[in-house]
Enzyme design. Structure first.
Site, PDB file in Angstrom:
ATOM      1  N   ASN A  49       0.809  -1.259   0.161  1.00  0.00           N
ATOM      2  CA  ASN A  49      -0.111   0.049   0.008  1.00  0.00           C
ATOM      3  C   ASN A  49       1.000   1.049   0.003  1.00  0.00           C
ATOM      4  O   ASN A  49       1.586   1.624   1.093  1.00  0.00           O
ATOM      5  CB  ASN A  49      -0.917  -0.030   1.299  1.00  0.00           C
ATOM      6  CG  ASN A  49      -1.622   1.039   1.265  1.00  0.00           C
ATOM      7  OD1 ASN A  49      -1.788   1.818   0.372  1.00  0.00           O
ATOM      8  ND2 ASN A  49      -2.428   1.236   2.291  1.00  0.00           N
ATOM      9  N   LYS A  91       3.505   0.874   3.057  1.00  0.00           N
ATOM     10  CA  LYS A  91       3.032  -0.188   3.813  1.00  0.00           C
ATOM     11  C   LYS A  91       3.056  -1.558   3.238  1.00  0.00           C
ATOM     12  O   LYS A  91       2.562  -1.768   2.311  1.00  0.00           O
ATOM     13  CB  LYS A  91       1.681   0.097   4.457  1.00  0.00           C
ATOM     14  CG  LYS A  91       1.519   1.419   5.231  1.00  0.00           C
ATOM     15  CD  LYS A  91       0.065   1.688   5.705  1.00  0.00           C
ATOM     16  CE  LYS A  91      -0.186   2.924   6.438  1.00  0.00           C
ATOM     17  NZ  LYS A  91      -1.213   3.516   6.568  1.00  0.00           N
ATOM     18  N   ARG A  95      -2.627  -1.899  -3.211  1.00  0.00           N
ATOM     19  CA  ARG A  95      -3.883  -0.975  -3.303  1.00  0.00           C
ATOM     20  C   ARG A  95      -3.563   0.102  -4.350  1.00  0.00           C
ATOM     21  O   ARG A  95      -2.566   0.756  -4.245  1.00  0.00           O
ATOM     22  CB  ARG A  95      -3.849  -0.479  -1.741  1.00  0.00           C
ATOM     23  CG  ARG A  95      -5.116   0.490  -1.640  1.00  0.00           C
ATOM     24  CD  ARG A  95      -5.065   0.991  -0.046  1.00  0.00           C
ATOM     25  NE  ARG A  95      -6.270   1.775   0.107  1.00  0.00           N
ATOM     26  CZ  ARG A  95      -6.529   2.238   1.137  1.00  0.00           C
ATOM     27  NH1 ARG A  95      -5.720   2.093   2.318  1.00  0.00           N
ATOM     28  NH2 ARG A  95      -7.540   3.105   1.526  1.00  0.00           N
ATOM     29  N   HIS A 123     -12.347   4.257  -0.513  1.00  0.00           N
ATOM     30  CA  HIS A 123     -12.173   3.209   0.823  1.00  0.00           C
ATOM     31  C   HIS A 123     -13.040   1.940   0.541  1.00  0.00           C
ATOM     32  O   HIS A 123     -13.538   1.402   1.473  1.00  0.00           O
ATOM     33  CB  HIS A 123     -12.926   3.671   2.144  1.00  0.00           C
ATOM     34  CG  HIS A 123     -12.007   4.902   3.053  1.00  0.00           C
ATOM     35  ND1 HIS A 123     -12.482   6.060   3.231  1.00  0.00           N
ATOM     36  CD2 HIS A 123     -10.622   4.985   3.199  1.00  0.00           C
ATOM     37  CE1 HIS A 123     -11.554   7.162   3.787  1.00  0.00           C
ATOM     38  NE2 HIS A 123     -10.490   5.953   3.495  1.00  0.00           N
ATOM     39  N   LEU A 154     -13.958   5.830   9.610  1.00  0.00           N
ATOM     40  CA  LEU A 154     -13.436   7.001  10.428  1.00  0.00           C
ATOM     41  C   LEU A 154     -12.087   6.639  10.755  1.00  0.00           C
ATOM     42  O   LEU A 154     -11.820   6.258  11.723  1.00  0.00           O
ATOM     43  CB  LEU A 154     -14.346   7.243  11.503  1.00  0.00           C
ATOM     44  CG  LEU A 154     -15.766   7.387  11.349  1.00  0.00           C
ATOM     45  CD1 LEU A 154     -16.589   7.505  12.647  1.00  0.00           C
ATOM     46  CD2 LEU A 154     -16.344   8.238  10.267  1.00  0.00           C
ATOM     47  N   ARG A 181      -8.102  17.254   5.747  1.00  0.00           N
ATOM     48  CA  ARG A 181      -8.810  17.529   4.443  1.00  0.00           C
ATOM     49  C   ARG A 181     -10.114  18.049   4.910  1.00  0.00           C
ATOM     50  O   ARG A 181     -10.802  17.613   5.882  1.00  0.00           O
ATOM     51  CB  ARG A 181      -9.105  16.029   3.572  1.00  0.00           C
ATOM     52  CG  ARG A 181      -7.839  15.454   3.207  1.00  0.00           C
ATOM     53  CD  ARG A 181      -8.316  14.363   2.243  1.00  0.00           C
ATOM     54  NE  ARG A 181      -7.214  13.476   2.558  1.00  0.00           N
ATOM     55  CZ  ARG A 181      -7.429  12.026   2.382  1.00  0.00           C
ATOM     56  NH1 ARG A 181      -8.635  11.645   2.392  1.00  0.00           N
ATOM     57  NH2 ARG A 181      -6.574  11.016   2.860  1.00  0.00           N
ATOM     58  N   ASP A 241      -4.962  14.660  14.796  1.00  0.00           N
ATOM     59  CA  ASP A 241      -4.861  13.451  15.349  1.00  0.00           C
ATOM     60  C   ASP A 241      -6.070  13.396  16.317  1.00  0.00           C
ATOM     61  O   ASP A 241      -6.060  14.177  17.312  1.00  0.00           O
ATOM     62  CB  ASP A 241      -3.629  12.935  16.163  1.00  0.00           C
ATOM     63  CG  ASP A 241      -3.701  11.346  16.468  1.00  0.00           C
ATOM     64  OD1 ASP A 241      -4.581  11.076  17.276  1.00  0.00           O
ATOM     65  OD2 ASP A 241      -2.657  10.906  16.211  1.00  0.00           O
ATOM     66  N   GLY A 266      -9.514   3.513  12.347  1.00  0.00           N
ATOM     67  CA  GLY A 266      -8.985   4.182  13.677  1.00  0.00           C
ATOM     68  C   GLY A 266      -9.757   4.647  14.764  1.00  0.00           C
ATOM     69  O   GLY A 266      -9.650   4.065  15.851  1.00  0.00           O
ATOM     70  N   GLU A 289     -12.884   2.460  15.237  1.00  0.00           N
ATOM     71  CA  GLU A 289     -12.833   1.277  16.079  1.00  0.00           C
ATOM     72  C   GLU A 289     -12.493   1.470  17.689  1.00  0.00           C
ATOM     73  O   GLU A 289     -12.664   1.029  18.462  1.00  0.00           O
ATOM     74  CB  GLU A 289     -11.647   0.159  15.438  1.00  0.00           C
ATOM     75  CG  GLU A 289     -11.981  -0.328  14.160  1.00  0.00           C
ATOM     76  CD  GLU A 289     -10.871  -0.693  13.287  1.00  0.00           C
ATOM     77  OE1 GLU A 289     -10.045  -1.254  13.900  1.00  0.00           O
ATOM     78  OE2 GLU A 289     -10.837  -0.747  12.080  1.00  0.00           O
ATOM     79  N   ASN A 290     -11.793   2.636  17.554  1.00  0.00           N
ATOM     80  CA  ASN A 290     -10.970   3.122  18.956  1.00  0.00           C
ATOM     81  C   ASN A 290     -11.581   4.001  19.955  1.00  0.00           C
ATOM     82  O   ASN A 290     -11.287   4.191  20.915  1.00  0.00           O
ATOM     83  CB  ASN A 290      -9.704   3.028  18.686  1.00  0.00           C
ATOM     84  CG  ASN A 290      -8.872   2.054  18.178  1.00  0.00           C
ATOM     85  OD1 ASN A 290      -8.985   0.914  18.720  1.00  0.00           O
ATOM     86  ND2 ASN A 290      -8.224   2.447  17.090  1.00  0.00           N
ATOM     87  N   GLU A 339      -8.027  -3.869   5.162  1.00  0.00           N
ATOM     88  CA  GLU A 339      -8.059  -3.845   3.673  1.00  0.00           C
ATOM     89  C   GLU A 339      -6.878  -4.513   3.211  1.00  0.00           C
ATOM     90  O   GLU A 339      -6.989  -5.187   2.012  1.00  0.00           O
ATOM     91  CB  GLU A 339      -7.730  -2.259   3.375  1.00  0.00           C
ATOM     92  CG  GLU A 339      -8.674  -1.488   3.831  1.00  0.00           C
ATOM     93  CD  GLU A 339      -8.453   0.094   4.230  1.00  0.00           C
ATOM     94  OE1 GLU A 339      -7.974   0.055   5.144  1.00  0.00           O
ATOM     95  OE2 GLU A 339      -8.948   0.853   3.550  1.00  0.00           O
TER      96      GLU A 339
HETATM   97  P1  ADP Z   1      -5.322   5.979   8.361  1.00  0.00           P
HETATM   98  O1  ADP Z   1      -6.525   6.681   7.418  1.00  0.00           O
HETATM   99  O2  ADP Z   1      -4.223   6.444   8.114  1.00  0.00           O
HETATM  100  O3  ADP Z   1      -5.254   4.469   8.148  1.00  0.00           O
HETATM  101  P2  ADP Z   1      -6.415   5.155  10.960  1.00  0.00           P
HETATM  102  O4  ADP Z   1      -7.652   4.215  10.438  1.00  0.00           O
HETATM  103  O5  ADP Z   1      -5.136   4.415  11.531  1.00  0.00           O
HETATM  104  O6  ADP Z   1      -5.712   6.043   9.913  1.00  0.00           O
HETATM  105  O7  ADP Z   1      -6.966   6.303  11.882  1.00  0.00           O
HETATM  106  C1  ADP Z   1      -6.126   7.306  12.564  1.00  0.00           C
HETATM  107  C2  ADP Z   1      -7.062   8.004  13.476  1.00  0.00           C
HETATM  108  O8  ADP Z   1      -7.577   7.078  14.480  1.00  0.00           O
HETATM  109  C3  ADP Z   1      -6.257   9.342  13.941  1.00  0.00           C
HETATM  110  O9  ADP Z   1      -7.090  10.183  14.024  1.00  0.00           O
HETATM  111  C4  ADP Z   1      -6.138   8.779  15.507  1.00  0.00           C
HETATM  112  O10 ADP Z   1      -5.958   9.597  16.519  1.00  0.00           O
HETATM  113  C5  ADP Z   1      -7.369   8.065  15.549  1.00  0.00           C
HETATM  114  N1  ADP Z   1      -7.243   6.996  16.646  1.00  0.00           N
HETATM  115  C6  ADP Z   1      -6.522   5.774  17.075  1.00  0.00           C
HETATM  116  N2  ADP Z   1      -7.024   5.311  18.365  1.00  0.00           N
HETATM  117  C7  ADP Z   1      -7.696   6.198  18.812  1.00  0.00           C
HETATM  118  C8  ADP Z   1      -8.324   6.263  20.272  1.00  0.00           C
HETATM  119  N3  ADP Z   1      -7.999   5.326  21.299  1.00  0.00           N
HETATM  120  N4  ADP Z   1      -9.270   7.221  20.458  1.00  0.00           N
HETATM  121  C9  ADP Z   1      -9.362   8.299  19.541  1.00  0.00           C
HETATM  122  N5  ADP Z   1      -8.960   8.068  18.135  1.00  0.00           N
HETATM  123  C10 ADP Z   1      -8.162   7.154  18.034  1.00  0.00           C
END
Ligand code: ADP
Length: 408
Positions: free
Chosen positions: A17, A24, A103, A191, A219, A251, A293, A338, A341-342, A389
């Site tokens: 990727n 990656k 990708r 995506h 997201l 963006r 972030d 990111g 999920e988190n 992905e």
């Molecule tokens: P990419 O689009 O580069 O693949 P990711 O899917 O890894 O990105 O998402 C990155 C985003 O996820 C960042 O904004 C990061 O802060 C957010 N993120 C990751 N872990 C957490 C968390 N525990 N709480 C809030 N946001 C998070």
């Protein structure tokens, strides 16, 4: 290591990727049952063009290697890719890489499926550069390097746009003169590999819901939403470019195009300044003035950070409703990537704004990051599905080449 002769070693599939400043990679093999793929290792080179850094980890996240380059070599993609290949050759001594899946952001109007790489396909991918000038050349660069250095290596290109090829014209067309639509100025969506993975996961775990109307919220640093009806993409928030839809890390998301004329006329901004503004200086970073972030913003006590988080949630919720309207229903809501999920707080805030639709999460399940996080009395269930992905690309690579998992 790259297989060009018959070998007794186990087969592995490499997924690449390649972005503007990162490369990656992940390697997969078949699992012990021979019915699925599992990750052998993954890693990336980041900082390409400035100070390139290599790091890799095993499937159970143990560090496997690290390396840095001086500034002189940091933008030499041949050298960087060759380093990855040499490192994989040493690290994956028991494996032959039998094929590489890539990708690729844009497949245009014609490439609605992953394709095996041929000289003609490479030309077609180059012809799509005007549609994604900031991404497509970086995606195609390693394919060309590998094709030149390993002419017998099988490569497959998987497109972020392909999953959206099922969308009806109504969802794709802008309110522009038809001649522009005919030459490809329309919504493609991105995506797609993530949406495809999440959709296949839901099909396996909740086939009843997968047959219905599902909105998937991808997201991450880049964010978009997709309306998926009976497993097919019906609409998406990203469009002609990866700028459209919700505000992202840097963006802007959708803005009134009149803003561009204002900036050009009143601030003398040209193409490069506008691109920089909308791709790199806007979104969470621009609103907050603090960070792109989400995690950093959620941990900040600054009001500007909270404003960026609130605006993000507001716009995501608004797009969920738009997606539901596009396909005429909402049977399930899924969060992935990111942030999706988190971040329990983001999920809770989005869902709260959608309460009128019967979407409701269980606070404990949401905090625990369960799979099904719906409240018992929710009319519309809510799920978290970690996206993958890379695995989707590896699966496509196997299928396109006519390999079977039993052979892998
Ligand atoms: P990419 O689009 O580069 O693949 P990711 O899917 O890894 O990105 O998402 C990155 C985003 O996820 C960042 O904004 C990061 O802060 C957010 N993120 C990751 N872990 C957490 C968390 N525990 N709480 C809030 N946001 C998070």
């Amino acid at each position: 290591m790259l297989a060009d002769t018959v070998s007794a070693k186990q087969a592995a599939y490499l997924v690449l990727n390649a972005g503007s400043s990162s490369l990656k990679f992940s390697a997969f093999r078949q699992n012990a049952q021979g019915n699925d793929l599992e990750t052998l290792l993954s890693g990336q080179i980041s900082g390409i063009g400035s100070e390139a850094r290599f790091e890799a980890k095993s499937a159970d996240r143990r560090p496997l290697g690290a390396h840095t380059w001086d500034t002189k070599d940091s933008d030499n993609r041949d050298i960087l890719l060759q380093y990855v290949l040499d490192w994989l050759g040493t690290t994956l001594g028991d494996y032959d890489i039998v094929a590489v899946g890539h990708r690729v952001v844009h497949g245009g109007m014609n490439l609605g499926q992953p394709m095996q790489v041929t000289p003609n396909l490479l030309d077609e991918l180059d012809s799509l550069v005007p549609l994604a000038p900031l991404h497509q050349p970086h995606n195609v660069a390693p394919i060309r390097i590998l094709a030149k250095n390993f002419p017998d290596l099988k490569q497959v290109a998987c497109f972020d746009t392909a999953f959206h090829s099922t969308q009806p014209a109504m969802a794709r067309h802008f309110g522009l003169p038809q001649a522009l639509t005919d030459e490809g100025v329309c919504s493609y969506g991105f995506h797609g590999l993530s949406y495809e993975y999440v959709t296949s996961h839901l099909r396996e775990t909740r086939p009843d819901l997968a047959q219905g109307h599902v909105v998937i919220c991808h997201l991450g640093n880049g964010s978009s939403l997709c309306a998926v009806k009976a497993g097919q993409s019906m609409d998406t928030s990203m469009g002609f470019s990866v700028l459209n839809g919700v505000p992202m890390g840097t963006r802007s998301g959708s803005i009134d195009p009149g803003v561009l004329f204002y900036l050009m006329r009143e601030k003398n901004m040209g193409l490069e300044a506008l691109e920089d503004l909308l791709y790199r200086q806007s979104g969470l970073l621009g609103i907050s003035g603090i960070s792109n972030d989400m995690k950093v913003l959620q941990e900040s006590s600054e009001p500007a950070a909270q404003k960026a988080v609130d605006l993000f949630c507001f716009r995501v919720a608004k797009e969920v409703a738009a997606m539901a309207a596009s396909m005429g229903g909402l049977d399930a809501l899924v969060f992935t990537a990111g942030i999706g999920e988190n971040s329990p707080e983001i999920r809770a805030a989005v869902v709260q704004q959608l309460a009128w639709l019967g979407v409701k999460v269980d606070a404990a399940a949401n905090t625990k990051k369960a799979y099904d996080i719906s409240a018992p009395d929710a009319k519309v269930p809510v799920f978290i599905v970690p996206t993958n992905e890379e695995k989707m690309i590896a699966k496509h690579t196997i299928r396109v080449l006519g390999h079977t998992l039993g052979q892998a």
